[in-house]
Scaffold this active site. Structure first.
Site, mmCIF file in Angstrom:
data_model
loop_
_atom_site.group_PDB
_atom_site.id
_atom_site.type_symbol
_atom_site.label_atom_id
_atom_site.label_comp_id
_atom_site.label_asym_id
_atom_site.label_seq_id
_atom_site.Cartn_x
_atom_site.Cartn_y
_atom_site.Cartn_z
ATOM 1 C CG ASP A 24 -1.829 1.163 1.327
ATOM 2 O OD1 ASP A 24 -1.652 2.137 0.551
ATOM 3 O OD2 ASP A 24 -2.750 1.133 2.172
ATOM 4 C CB VAL A 25 2.142 3.421 -2.748
ATOM 5 C CG1 VAL A 25 2.794 2.275 -3.504
ATOM 6 C CG2 VAL A 25 0.840 3.865 -3.415
ATOM 7 C CG ASN A 46 1.152 2.718 -13.161
ATOM 8 O OD1 ASN A 46 0.713 3.468 -14.023
ATOM 9 N ND2 ASN A 46 0.503 1.623 -12.785
ATOM 10 C CE1 TYR A 106 -5.758 10.966 -11.556
ATOM 11 C CE2 TYR A 106 -6.114 12.566 -13.310
ATOM 12 C CZ TYR A 106 -5.604 11.355 -12.877
ATOM 13 O OH TYR A 106 -4.939 10.539 -13.757
ATOM 14 C CE LYS A 121 -2.059 10.916 -12.078
ATOM 15 N NZ LYS A 121 -1.094 9.804 -12.032
#
Length: 273
Positions: free
Chosen positions: A71-72, A98, A163, A167
């Site tokens: 779990d990042v 990713n 989001y 990014k």
């Protein structure tokens, strides 16, 4: 073809690659392509069982694929991921960040601070921490990092403020990291896909009022009249890792021309009740 000829045709032979979010979509395609090109790949996801993928990789070769749950959003799990990778293979040559998520449409009025924090932890801080703990090993191999970002970090997107923010930050962080790590000959690049047909895109469209119209709109957003594929993203990553040896700090747009030309963007036609 001789065995030596076969080896020469493998573009990442015996290199060790770590890929987060590697069990579906762009991540899965990238895992498969690097294994096909002779790499020893360690890939992770949060909770999915990857038995089928591991078996397929063993049969396909010539590289190897090893799945590790991670779990990042949890720093200790990221540390363990790096430690197991190095213990298993002795080195890291390439990190591909990713793992991430795109929430369904949300307006700023309906977005809580906690939701924003949670997405930042997954999409951005997860990239930062994985890079942080992989870099001591990447400096030894003069390796490289590839961060999967998004076109919307440049052009924006409707009802996706958190989001888009994550990014945009990934793309900017990539450039800053490239500056710092150049002294070690570690290259750091990002890929910004546009509309790529993945399970996540399919999931998002299924939540819309008219999924067919949403998918058609997704295709029509590109000059090339289609969405990209996960395989095309994987090929871009392999290029940056294996062939783009004079590329650092770049953001590779993989968009089918979505950012070009004028389009019907008038938001004033929206009637607010």
């Amino acid at each position: 073809m001789t065995s030596s000829g076969t080896e020469q045709s493998l573009r990442y032979l015996n290199r060790v690659v770590l890929i987060t979010g590697g069990t579906k979509g762009i991540g899965e395609a990238t895992v498969k392509l690097f294994v096909k090109n002779g790499a020893n790949v360690v890939y992770c996801s949060k909770e999915e069982k990857a038995v089928d993928l591991e078996m397929a990789l063993k049969e396909s070769g010539p590289g190897t694929g090893t799945y590790i749950p991670c779990d990042v959003t949890k720093e200790d799990e990221i540390k363990r991921l790096i430690e197991v990778t190095v213990k298993t293979h002795g080195r890291i040559d390439c990190l591909i960040n990713n793992a991430g998520w795109h929430p369904p449409d949300q307006t700023i009025d309906d977005t809580s601070a906690q939701e924003f924090h949670d997405l930042l932890n997954l999409n951005l801080i997860g990239y930062f921490l994985t890079a942080k703990y992989a870099l001591p090993h990447l400096r030894k191999t003069q390796g490289n990092i590839i961060n999967i970002s998004s076109l919307v970090g440049i052009i924006g997107q409707k009802y996706a403020i958190p989001y888009v923010a994550t990014k945009g930050a990934i793309t900017a962080m990539t450039k800053a990291m490239a500056v710092d790590e150049s002294q070690y000959n570690v290259r750091v690049n990002s890929i910004s896909p546009g509309n790529i047909w993945t399970p996540l895109w399919e999931e998002l469209s299924s939540h819309s009022a008219n999924p067919e119209d949403m998918v058609l709109g997704g295709k029509d957003a590109q000059l090339l009249g289609r969405m990209g594929t996960a395989d095309e993203c994987a090929k871009a990553a392999l290029y940056l890792a294996a062939d783009g040896t004079f590329c650092t700090g770049i953001d590779l747009l993989l968009t089918g021309g979505a950012e070009l030309n004028y389009g019907n963007k008038n938001q004033q036609k929206i009637i607010h009740h």
